[in-house]
Motif scaffolding. Sequence first.
Motif, PDB file in Angstrom:
ATOM      1  N   ALA A 115       4.016   2.638   9.262  1.00 17.52           N
ATOM      2  CA  ALA A 115       4.975   2.059   8.319  1.00 17.52           C
ATOM      3  C   ALA A 115       4.556   2.291   6.867  1.00 17.52           C
ATOM      4  CB  ALA A 115       5.137   0.571   8.581  1.00 17.52           C
ATOM      5  N   ALA A 116       3.273   2.175   6.570  1.00 18.74           N
ATOM      6  CA  ALA A 116       2.809   2.430   5.203  1.00 18.74           C
ATOM      7  C   ALA A 116       3.126   3.865   4.797  1.00 18.74           C
ATOM      8  CB  ALA A 116       1.311   2.153   5.081  1.00 18.74           C
ATOM      9  N   TYR A 117       2.920   4.798   5.711  1.00 22.88           N
ATOM     10  CA  TYR A 117       3.218   6.202   5.427  1.00 22.88           C
ATOM     11  C   TYR A 117       4.719   6.400   5.182  1.00 22.88           C
ATOM     12  CZ  TYR A 117       3.354  11.239   5.672  1.00 22.88           C
ATOM     13  OH  TYR A 117       3.565  12.558   5.363  1.00 22.88           O
ATOM     14  N   VAL A 118       5.543   5.907   6.097  1.00 24.26           N
ATOM     15  CA  VAL A 118       6.992   6.099   5.980  1.00 24.26           C
ATOM     16  C   VAL A 118       7.542   5.370   4.754  1.00 24.26           C
ATOM     17  CG1 VAL A 118       9.213   5.629   7.112  1.00 24.26           C
ATOM     18  CG2 VAL A 118       7.293   6.520   8.441  1.00 24.26           C
ATOM     19  N   THR A 119       7.067   4.150   4.510  1.00 24.51           N
ATOM     20  CA  THR A 119       7.504   3.395   3.346  1.00 24.51           C
ATOM     21  C   THR A 119       7.167   4.148   2.063  1.00 24.51           C
ATOM     22  OG1 THR A 119       7.230   1.310   4.520  1.00 24.51           O
ATOM     23  CG2 THR A 119       7.280   1.183   2.135  1.00 24.51           C
ATOM     24  N   GLY A 120       5.958   4.685   2.002  1.00 25.37           N
ATOM     25  CA  GLY A 120       5.558   5.461   0.832  1.00 25.37           C
ATOM     26  C   GLY A 120       6.405   6.702   0.641  1.00 25.37           C
ATOM     27  N   ALA A 122       0.839  -1.204   0.000  1.00 23.57           N
ATOM     28  CA  ALA A 122       0.000   0.000   0.000  1.00 23.57           C
ATOM     29  C   ALA A 122       0.872   1.252   0.000  1.00 23.57           C
ATOM     30  CB  ALA A 122      -0.933  -0.006   1.212  1.00 23.57           C
ATOM     31  N   GLY A 123       1.880   1.280   0.852  1.00 28.07           N
ATOM     32  CA  GLY A 123       2.782   2.431   0.885  1.00 28.07           C
ATOM     33  C   GLY A 123       3.587   2.565  -0.393  1.00 28.07           C
ATOM     34  N   LEU A 124       4.104   1.453  -0.900  1.00 27.66           N
ATOM     35  CA  LEU A 124       4.940   1.494  -2.096  1.00 27.66           C
ATOM     36  C   LEU A 124       4.161   1.912  -3.335  1.00 27.66           C
ATOM     37  CD1 LEU A 124       7.050  -1.789  -1.705  1.00 27.66           C
ATOM     38  CD2 LEU A 124       7.764   0.557  -1.185  1.00 27.66           C
ATOM     39  N   LEU A 125       2.974   1.363  -3.505  1.00 29.88           N
ATOM     40  CA  LEU A 125       2.218   1.593  -4.741  1.00 29.88           C
ATOM     41  C   LEU A 125       1.347   2.850  -4.695  1.00 29.88           C
ATOM     42  CD1 LEU A 125       1.124  -2.069  -5.525  1.00 29.88           C
ATOM     43  CD2 LEU A 125       3.082  -0.804  -6.444  1.00 29.88           C
ATOM     44  N   LEU A 126       0.768   3.130  -3.547  1.00 29.48           N
ATOM     45  CA  LEU A 126      -0.156   4.259  -3.457  1.00 29.48           C
ATOM     46  C   LEU A 126       0.525   5.537  -2.984  1.00 29.48           C
ATOM     47  CD1 LEU A 126      -3.246   2.491  -1.833  1.00 29.48           C
ATOM     48  CD2 LEU A 126      -2.634   2.683  -4.249  1.00 29.48           C
ATOM     49  N   GLY A 127       1.693   5.409  -2.415  1.00 29.15           N
ATOM     50  CA  GLY A 127       2.361   6.565  -1.842  1.00 29.15           C
ATOM     51  C   GLY A 127       2.013   6.687  -0.368  1.00 29.15           C
TER      52      GLY A 127
END
Length: 184
Positions: free
Chosen positions: A94-99, A44-49
Amino acid sequence: MAREKTRNLILCALFAALIAVGAFIRIPIPVVPFTLQILFTTLAGLLLGSRLGATSVCIYIALGLMGLPIFAEGGGFAYVLKPSFGYIIGFAVAAYVTGCFARQKSSPSFARLLLANFVGLAIVYLFGMVYYYLMSRFYLGTPIGLWPLFVYCFLLVVPGDVVLCVLAAVLAKRLIPLIEKDRM
């Protein structure tokens, strides 16, 4: 503009659903079950930002707290009292930081994606282990030592999550160009 909003809404809903499905694909391990949630929250983070990735995870969390049994061990507001709830909070952060980390460039390298995943994984474990320790000690009244916490909440499950981080990086490397192409 309306097409972009609709697309974002659909992608957020899709990832919220994938995270819920990932909770049901699990291998029972003592203390914290191994699930595929880390794969879908990372993707989710990688693909959506950062913003949309975190939004999709927050939608998943909100649905679970409203009572849908979509967490690894059920659902409902009382789930915040489970020692493993910290991992769920960590998913959103994590999704936020990963994005943020991965999408600084429009076409991130595999190494950048993988590093972003490992940073996100560290965040999930940090939130999960701290929350588990605090809940065990102050709410449940059954304190857990630092070594057992490390063994049960990290060592037993991290090898599988490392594999999921590599898989997420491979998938993202292939899917980011497709998502970017669709935006145009």
